[in-house]
Write a protein that holds these residues in place. Structure first.
Motif, short mmCIF file in Angstrom:
data_model
loop_
_atom_site.label_atom_id
_atom_site.label_comp_id
_atom_site.label_asym_id
_atom_site.label_seq_id
_atom_site.Cartn_x
_atom_site.Cartn_y
_atom_site.Cartn_z
N LEU A 3 0.82 -1.21 0.00
CA LEU A 3 0.00 0.00 0.00
C LEU A 3 0.85 1.27 0.00
O LEU A 3 0.30 2.37 -0.04
CB LEU A 3 -0.93 0.01 1.21
CG LEU A 3 -1.99 -1.09 1.25
CD1 LEU A 3 -2.77 -1.04 2.56
CD2 LEU A 3 -2.92 -1.00 0.07
N LEU A 4 2.18 1.12 0.05
CA LEU A 4 3.03 2.31 0.04
C LEU A 4 2.81 3.13 -1.22
O LEU A 4 2.78 2.59 -2.33
CB LEU A 4 4.51 1.92 0.12
CG LEU A 4 5.07 1.69 1.50
CD1 LEU A 4 6.54 1.32 1.43
CD2 LEU A 4 4.88 2.89 2.40
N PHE A 37 -5.80 5.57 12.21
CA PHE A 37 -5.47 4.66 13.29
C PHE A 37 -6.63 3.68 13.46
O PHE A 37 -7.59 3.97 14.16
CB PHE A 37 -5.24 5.48 14.57
CG PHE A 37 -4.60 4.74 15.69
CD1 PHE A 37 -3.23 4.58 15.73
CD2 PHE A 37 -5.36 4.21 16.72
CE1 PHE A 37 -2.62 3.91 16.78
CE2 PHE A 37 -4.77 3.54 17.77
CZ PHE A 37 -3.39 3.38 17.80
N PHE A 38 -6.55 2.55 12.77
CA PHE A 38 -7.60 1.53 12.83
C PHE A 38 -7.44 0.71 14.10
O PHE A 38 -6.32 0.37 14.49
CB PHE A 38 -7.51 0.59 11.63
CG PHE A 38 -7.90 1.22 10.32
CD1 PHE A 38 -9.21 1.18 9.87
CD2 PHE A 38 -6.95 1.85 9.53
CE1 PHE A 38 -9.57 1.76 8.66
CE2 PHE A 38 -7.29 2.43 8.32
CZ PHE A 38 -8.61 2.38 7.89
N TYR A 39 -8.57 0.40 14.73
CA TYR A 39 -8.56 -0.46 15.92
C TYR A 39 -9.78 -1.36 15.86
O TYR A 39 -10.77 -1.05 15.20
CB TYR A 39 -8.51 0.38 17.21
CG TYR A 39 -9.73 1.22 17.46
CD1 TYR A 39 -10.75 0.77 18.29
CD2 TYR A 39 -9.88 2.47 16.87
CE1 TYR A 39 -11.88 1.54 18.53
CE2 TYR A 39 -11.00 3.25 17.11
CZ TYR A 39 -12.00 2.78 17.93
OH TYR A 39 -13.13 3.53 18.16
N PHE A 123 -1.60 4.17 9.58
CA PHE A 123 -1.25 4.66 8.26
C PHE A 123 -0.94 6.15 8.34
O PHE A 123 -1.80 6.94 8.73
CB PHE A 123 -2.41 4.45 7.29
CG PHE A 123 -2.74 3.01 7.06
CD1 PHE A 123 -2.27 2.35 5.93
CD2 PHE A 123 -3.52 2.31 7.96
CE1 PHE A 123 -2.55 1.02 5.72
CE2 PHE A 123 -3.82 0.97 7.77
CZ PHE A 123 -3.33 0.33 6.64
N ILE A 124 0.27 6.53 7.95
CA ILE A 124 0.62 7.95 7.84
C ILE A 124 0.42 8.32 6.38
O ILE A 124 0.96 7.68 5.48
CB ILE A 124 2.06 8.22 8.30
CG1 ILE A 124 2.18 7.89 9.80
CG2 ILE A 124 2.44 9.68 8.03
CD1 ILE A 124 3.60 8.02 10.36
N ILE A 125 -0.37 9.37 6.16
CA ILE A 125 -0.76 9.81 4.82
C ILE A 125 -0.21 11.22 4.62
O ILE A 125 -0.40 12.10 5.46
CB ILE A 125 -2.29 9.78 4.68
CG1 ILE A 125 -2.80 8.35 4.96
CG2 ILE A 125 -2.73 10.27 3.31
CD1 ILE A 125 -4.28 8.25 5.22
N ASP A 126 0.47 11.43 3.48
CA ASP A 126 1.07 12.73 3.22
C ASP A 126 0.02 13.75 2.74
O ASP A 126 -1.14 13.37 2.50
CB ASP A 126 2.27 12.61 2.26
CG ASP A 126 1.91 12.34 0.81
OD1 ASP A 126 0.73 12.49 0.39
OD2 ASP A 126 2.83 11.96 0.05
N ILE A 131 -0.23 7.15 1.04
CA ILE A 131 0.26 6.42 2.21
C ILE A 131 1.79 6.36 2.13
O ILE A 131 2.34 5.88 1.15
CB ILE A 131 -0.32 4.99 2.24
CG1 ILE A 131 -1.85 5.05 2.36
CG2 ILE A 131 0.30 4.18 3.38
CD1 ILE A 131 -2.55 3.72 2.11
N VAL A 132 2.46 6.85 3.18
CA VAL A 132 3.93 6.83 3.19
C VAL A 132 4.51 5.92 4.27
O VAL A 132 5.68 5.56 4.20
CB VAL A 132 4.52 8.26 3.29
CG1 VAL A 132 4.24 9.04 2.01
CG2 VAL A 132 3.99 9.00 4.50
#
Length: 186
Positions: A3-4, A37-39, A123-126, A131-132
């Protein structure tokens, strides 16, 4: 498939945020940094510890132009109820997105078919909506907000200084490595 660098698909979801229900779309992500932040679920054991840990760092995320979205397969109504009755969850200031149709959990490939819940995915999204950084933890392993913030700082530094990379354990303010041709092999 990784997913990167995948661009987040268009979406529409509802969140509980600041004592209101709000519609969240991809447009809300663009132009700033985002942490999805999925939980697994509200009213559980590990999840509240993670959400509270993120809340303790929330202002630091905000200072560097990053919004946090906590996401589970519960509804936004369940998020409100949990927020209303839990002393720890009532402190949360960031949006809590409900994904009862599993559209986001499928899109980010964190839907656990056996349990019908989201896996622990970060997931950090720019600012361009890509997704980065991402990781998915086993359901019984909590995450660390300090490490997520460190990774965000590294992503932001590299995003702004394309000829630099951040080595292992890099922290904001420390030296980076330049990747220009003249520095190769040094």
């Amino acid at each position: 498939m990784s997913l990167l660098y995948k661009e987040v698909d268009d979406f529409e979801a509802y969140a509980y945020h600041q004592k209101q229900f709000k519609k969240i779309t991809k447009k809300d992500l663009l132009g700033k940094w985002t942490l999805f932040f999925f939980y697994p679920a509200d009213f559980t054991f590990v999840c509240p510890t993670e959400l509270e840990d993120l809340q303790e760092k929330y202002q630091e995320f905000k200072k560097v132009n990053c919004e946090i979205y906590a996401i589970s397969t519960d509804t936004h109504f369940a998020h409100k109820t949990w927020h209303d009755i839990s002393e720890n969850i009532s402190k949360i200031e960031y949006p809590m997105i409900g994904d009862p149709t599993h559209s986001l959990t499928y899109d980010f490939d964190v839907f656990d078919e056996n349990d019908g819940l989201a896996q622990r995915g970060s997931f950090i999204i720019d600012p361009e909506g890509k997704i980065v950084v991402y990781e998915v933890n086993a359901g019984n392993v909590g995450r660390n907000a300090d490490e997520l913030l460190r990774r965000l700082h590294a992503c932001q530094f590299v995003y702004e200084h394309g000829d630099n990379v951040c080595p292992a354990k890099w922290k904001l303010g420390e030296k980076t490595i330049q990747t220009t041709i003249e520095n190769i092999g040094k």
